[in-house]
Design a protein around this motif. Structure first.
Motif, short mmCIF file in Angstrom:
data_model
loop_
_atom_site.label_atom_id
_atom_site.label_comp_id
_atom_site.label_asym_id
_atom_site.label_seq_id
_atom_site.Cartn_x
_atom_site.Cartn_y
_atom_site.Cartn_z
N LYS A 18 0.82 -1.22 0.00
CA LYS A 18 0.00 0.00 0.00
C LYS A 18 0.84 1.26 0.00
N VAL A 19 1.97 1.24 -0.72
CA VAL A 19 2.82 2.42 -0.82
C VAL A 19 3.26 2.63 -2.26
N VAL A 20 3.63 3.87 -2.55
CA VAL A 20 4.24 4.22 -3.82
C VAL A 20 5.58 4.85 -3.47
N PHE A 21 6.66 4.28 -4.00
CA PHE A 21 8.00 4.76 -3.71
C PHE A 21 8.45 5.74 -4.78
N GLY A 22 9.00 6.85 -4.36
CA GLY A 22 9.70 7.74 -5.27
C GLY A 22 8.90 8.87 -5.87
N LEU A 26 5.19 8.76 -7.85
CA LEU A 26 4.09 9.51 -7.24
C LEU A 26 3.29 10.25 -8.30
N PHE A 27 3.98 10.86 -9.26
CA PHE A 27 3.30 11.62 -10.30
C PHE A 27 2.64 10.73 -11.35
N GLU A 28 3.11 9.49 -11.48
CA GLU A 28 2.60 8.60 -12.51
C GLU A 28 1.54 7.62 -12.03
N THR A 29 1.37 7.46 -10.73
CA THR A 29 0.45 6.46 -10.21
C THR A 29 -1.00 6.81 -10.51
N ARG A 30 -1.79 5.78 -10.74
CA ARG A 30 -3.23 5.98 -10.95
C ARG A 30 -3.99 5.86 -9.64
#
Length: 98
Positions: A18-22, A26-30
């Motif tokens: 449940k994390v997004v690294f970097g 962060l800018f590319e995640t949906r």
């Protein structure tokens, strides 16, 4: 602020995926991040970009008083938490200090 609690909460979030690294991810995640943590080692230009991104999307954003890499044991200066309960727990633990 208890750094061990924050490390535990982040560990739970990482193990559950449940994390997004970097910064770039962060800018590319949906997926919709609920909390973004910025390392104290992050430069001001990137910090401003992340804070604007969070402000535009109404995401809680905190610049940490410690180096995130020390807690994660990874080279990562920005991490986004996607789980509501973990995001709230981390946010509340960090806000106790302020």
């Amino acid at each position: 602020m208890n750094e061990n609690k924050i490390k535990s909460y982040l560990g739970f979030a990482i193990r559950s995926g449940k994390v997004v690294f970097g910064y770039d991810n962060l800018f590319e995640t949906r997926k919709q991040p609920l909390l973004v943590l910025i390392s104290s080692a992050q430069n001001e230009k990137m910090t401003d970009k992340v804070e604007r991104f969070c402000l535009d999307r109404k995401i809680k954003c905190i610049k940490l008083p410690f180096v995130l890499e020390d807690v994660l044991n990874r080279n990562c200066k920005v991490i986004a938490v996607l789980d509501r309960s973990l995001a709230d727990a981390i946010y509340n633990e960090l806000k106790v200090e302020n």
